[in-house]
Design a protein around this motif. Structure first.
Motif, PDB file in Angstrom:
ATOM      1  N   UNK A 176       0.831  -1.200   0.000  1.00  0.00           N
ATOM      2  CA  UNK A 176       0.000   0.000   0.000  1.00  0.00           C
ATOM      3  C   UNK A 176       0.866   1.252   0.000  1.00  0.00           C
ATOM      4  N   UNK A 177       0.429   2.241  -0.762  1.00  0.00           N
ATOM      5  CA  UNK A 177       1.047   3.565  -0.693  1.00  0.00           C
ATOM      6  C   UNK A 177      -0.057   4.592  -0.770  1.00  0.00           C
ATOM      7  N   UNK A 178      -0.250   5.323   0.324  1.00  0.00           N
ATOM      8  CA  UNK A 178      -1.264   6.367   0.385  1.00  0.00           C
ATOM      9  C   UNK A 178      -0.619   7.700   0.036  1.00  0.00           C
ATOM     10  N   UNK A 179      -1.287   8.470  -0.819  1.00  0.00           N
ATOM     11  CA  UNK A 179      -0.754   9.752  -1.267  1.00  0.00           C
ATOM     12  C   UNK A 179      -1.840  10.816  -1.196  1.00  0.00           C
ATOM     13  N   UNK A 180      -1.493  11.958  -0.604  1.00  0.00           N
ATOM     14  CA  UNK A 180      -2.381  13.110  -0.598  1.00  0.00           C
ATOM     15  C   UNK A 180      -1.645  14.278  -1.237  1.00  0.00           C
ATOM     16  N   UNK A 181      -2.158  14.777  -2.358  1.00  0.00           N
ATOM     17  CA  UNK A 181      -1.521  15.881  -3.079  1.00  0.00           C
ATOM     18  C   UNK A 181      -2.413  17.116  -3.032  1.00  0.00           C
ATOM     19  N   UNK A 182      -1.774  18.277  -2.927  1.00  0.00           N
ATOM     20  CA  UNK A 182      -2.542  19.527  -2.882  1.00  0.00           C
ATOM     21  C   UNK A 182      -1.852  20.595  -3.726  1.00  0.00           C
ATOM     22  N   UNK A 183      -2.632  21.245  -4.576  1.00  0.00           N
ATOM     23  CA  UNK A 183      -2.108  22.314  -5.424  1.00  0.00           C
ATOM     24  C   UNK A 183      -1.959  23.634  -4.678  1.00  0.00           C
ATOM     25  N   UNK A 184      -2.495  23.700  -3.443  1.00  0.00           N
ATOM     26  CA  UNK A 184      -2.341  24.929  -2.655  1.00  0.00           C
ATOM     27  C   UNK A 184      -1.169  24.848  -1.676  1.00  0.00           C
ATOM     28  N   UNK A 185      -0.383  23.764  -1.785  1.00  0.00           N
ATOM     29  CA  UNK A 185       0.806  23.584  -0.937  1.00  0.00           C
ATOM     30  C   UNK A 185       0.478  23.587   0.551  1.00  0.00           C
ATOM     31  N   UNK A 186      -0.734  23.172   0.903  1.00  0.00           N
ATOM     32  CA  UNK A 186      -1.144  23.117   2.310  1.00  0.00           C
ATOM     33  C   UNK A 186      -0.711  21.785   2.904  1.00  0.00           C
ATOM     34  N   UNK A 187       0.487  21.771   3.469  1.00  0.00           N
ATOM     35  CA  UNK A 187       1.041  20.537   4.035  1.00  0.00           C
ATOM     36  C   UNK A 187       0.196  20.050   5.206  1.00  0.00           C
ATOM     37  N   UNK A 188      -0.309  20.974   5.992  1.00  0.00           N
ATOM     38  CA  UNK A 188      -1.093  20.611   7.175  1.00  0.00           C
ATOM     39  C   UNK A 188      -2.314  19.787   6.786  1.00  0.00           C
ATOM     40  N   UNK A 189      -3.039  20.201   5.742  1.00  0.00           N
ATOM     41  CA  UNK A 189      -4.235  19.474   5.308  1.00  0.00           C
ATOM     42  C   UNK A 189      -3.881  18.139   4.678  1.00  0.00           C
ATOM     43  N   UNK A 190      -2.805  18.095   3.909  1.00  0.00           N
ATOM     44  CA  UNK A 190      -2.372  16.843   3.289  1.00  0.00           C
ATOM     45  C   UNK A 190      -1.960  15.835   4.360  1.00  0.00           C
ATOM     46  N   UNK A 191      -1.229  16.312   5.365  1.00  0.00           N
ATOM     47  CA  UNK A 191      -0.803  15.444   6.467  1.00  0.00           C
ATOM     48  C   UNK A 191      -2.007  14.943   7.260  1.00  0.00           C
ATOM     49  N   UNK A 192      -2.970  15.815   7.489  1.00  0.00           N
ATOM     50  CA  UNK A 192      -4.188  15.436   8.205  1.00  0.00           C
ATOM     51  C   UNK A 192      -4.945  14.344   7.453  1.00  0.00           C
ATOM     52  N   UNK A 193      -5.059  14.488   6.144  1.00  0.00           N
ATOM     53  CA  UNK A 193      -5.737  13.501   5.313  1.00  0.00           C
ATOM     54  C   UNK A 193      -5.062  12.135   5.424  1.00  0.00           C
ATOM     55  N   UNK A 194      -3.743  12.127   5.375  1.00  0.00           N
ATOM     56  CA  UNK A 194      -2.999  10.870   5.484  1.00  0.00           C
ATOM     57  C   UNK A 194      -3.190  10.243   6.861  1.00  0.00           C
ATOM     58  N   UNK A 195      -3.066  11.036   7.903  1.00  0.00           N
ATOM     59  CA  UNK A 195      -3.190  10.522   9.271  1.00  0.00           C
ATOM     60  C   UNK A 195      -4.555   9.877   9.511  1.00  0.00           C
ATOM     61  N   UNK A 196      -5.609  10.581   9.146  1.00  0.00           N
ATOM     62  CA  UNK A 196      -6.966  10.096   9.390  1.00  0.00           C
ATOM     63  C   UNK A 196      -7.237   8.796   8.643  1.00  0.00           C
ATOM     64  N   UNK A 197      -6.942   8.774   7.347  1.00  0.00           N
ATOM     65  CA  UNK A 197      -7.289   7.617   6.525  1.00  0.00           C
ATOM     66  C   UNK A 197      -6.346   6.437   6.733  1.00  0.00           C
ATOM     67  N   UNK A 198      -5.090   6.714   7.043  1.00  0.00           N
ATOM     68  CA  UNK A 198      -4.164   5.624   7.331  1.00  0.00           C
ATOM     69  C   UNK A 198      -4.582   4.882   8.596  1.00  0.00           C
ATOM     70  N   UNK A 199      -4.966   5.628   9.625  1.00  0.00           N
ATOM     71  CA  UNK A 199      -5.386   4.997  10.870  1.00  0.00           C
ATOM     72  C   UNK A 199      -6.680   4.212  10.692  1.00  0.00           C
ATOM     73  N   UNK A 200      -7.571   4.693   9.834  1.00  0.00           N
ATOM     74  CA  UNK A 200      -8.801   3.929   9.555  1.00  0.00           C
ATOM     75  C   UNK A 200      -8.476   2.612   8.865  1.00  0.00           C
ATOM     76  N   UNK A 201      -7.605   2.664   7.858  1.00  0.00           N
ATOM     77  CA  UNK A 201      -7.219   1.448   7.164  1.00  0.00           C
ATOM     78  C   UNK A 201      -6.499   0.487   8.104  1.00  0.00           C
ATOM     79  N   UNK A 202      -5.695   1.026   8.986  1.00  0.00           N
ATOM     80  CA  UNK A 202      -4.994   0.181   9.958  1.00  0.00           C
ATOM     81  C   UNK A 202      -5.982  -0.573  10.837  1.00  0.00           C
ATOM     82  N   UNK A 203      -7.035   0.098  11.270  1.00  0.00           N
ATOM     83  CA  UNK A 203      -8.062  -0.554  12.086  1.00  0.00           C
ATOM     84  C   UNK A 203      -8.764  -1.651  11.308  1.00  0.00           C
TER      85      UNK A 203
END
Length: 316
Positions: A176-203
């Motif tokens: 698995x490789x999860x990727x969140x890309x943003x054209x507004x360079x908002x690292x905080x939102x991209x990181x949040x997206x990865x954290x939330x969905x990765x933990x759901x998949x882990x469960x």
């Protein structure tokens, strides 16, 4: 820099620890001990990342890789295994196979709050490939070298969320490789997206009795020693004219513990973390956020013909 080796399965890190531990220590600059590396997915602990100067920060990408317990990595997977995984996944039969678990997990993710669809790599047209910003007609040189390109594009797939906020690659370099890309360079939102969905998949994977692979001394492990620990990559594309020519650039990058690579576009550079082992997920993201901000500040100084020596950080 490349580590120059891959593992066929998670057990390789145990059986050949004398070899892999030295590789990991040399690449990540962190000693392998008996303690489990710290993990932190609390995205609220991140300071900044949503305030990068858009005059310089073009876009960003946060990605994370994971391996699934009890299965060989794609570097060692046979054609029969891969085809069986895909066939059973498409029929959605109940069996103990990675692709089935992935499909079930992604279905759970979709049912809850993130609609999306699974696409087979061999069925992607040119337009879909452009939307994914990748040319997938031919495997890359690294995929050929590591053996993951055998029988390409047989049994490879990608799951794409409807809103485009998340992409999950299946059976590529890793399970698995999860990727969140943003054209507004908002690292905080991209990181949040990865954290939330990765933990759901882990469960979901834990509930299916095939959790993500984690080793006590190394943290999360996948096929490449370059990704052990967190498996996390934070990448920002920056427009820079003056800093890349500065004599102290390499010293600055070394002290910030980040790397900067050229892209095919003139004056556009890719900035990312080097190590994934040692610091937690939040710490790695913070390292890139702070580093990018400093690089932008240096660029603005150079634009005004000012010196940047006082901005050079002390060795970390």
């Amino acid at each position: 820099m490349s580590v120059g080796c891959v593992a066929g399965d998670a057990q390789s890190y145990i059986l050949f620890c004398d070899f892999f531990d030295r590789i990991i220590e040399a690449y990540h600059g962190q000693k392998v001990t008996s303690q489990t590396p710290e993990s932190d997915f609390n995205y609220d602990n991140l300071k900044g990342g949503n305030d990068l100067d858009r005059s310089y920060a073009v876009r960003c990408e946060v990605s994370v890789v994971r391996g699934i317990e009890d299965f060989s990595f794609p570097t060692h997977c046979s054609r029969g295994e891969r085809r069986q995984l895909l066939t059973l996944a498409r029929r959605v039969e109940v069996n103990q196979l990675t692709s089935i678990f992935l499909l079930l997990a992604l279905q759970r993710l979709q049912e809850e709050e993130l609609p999306g669809h699974l696409l087979l790599l061999e069925e992607l047209n040119q337009e879909q490939q452009r939307e994914l910003n990748m040319n997938l007609d031919h495997p890359s040189s690294s995929q050929l070298r590591t053996g993951v390109a055998r029988d390409w594009p047989d049994a490879r797939a990608v799951w794409v969320s409807k809103d485009g906020s998340l992409v999950v690659w299946v059976n590529m370099e890793d399970h698995l490789r999860l990727v969140s890309m943003r054209d507004d360079a908002n690292i905080a939102e991209a990181f949040k997206c990865i954290c939330i969905n990765l933990q759901k998949l882990e469960e979901y994977y834990k509930a299916l009795r095939h959790p993500f692979i984690c080793k006590q001394q190394l943290g999360w492990v996948t096929s490449s020693p370059a990704d052990v620990g967190t498996g996390l990559r934070i990448t920002v594309h920056l427009k820079l004219q003056h800093l890349p020519k500065h004599k102290r650039l390499q010293d600055v990058l070394k002290r910030l513990r980040i790397r900067m690579d050229k892209t095919e576009t003139p004056a556009l550079y890719c900035v990312s973390n080097i190590a994934t082992f040692g610091p937690s997920e939040v710490e790695l993201t913070q390292l890139v956020v702070d580093g990018v901000k400093l690089l932008i500040t240096m660029e603005t100084r150079l634009e005004g013909n000012q010196d940047i020596d006082e901005l050079v950080p002390t060795q970390k």
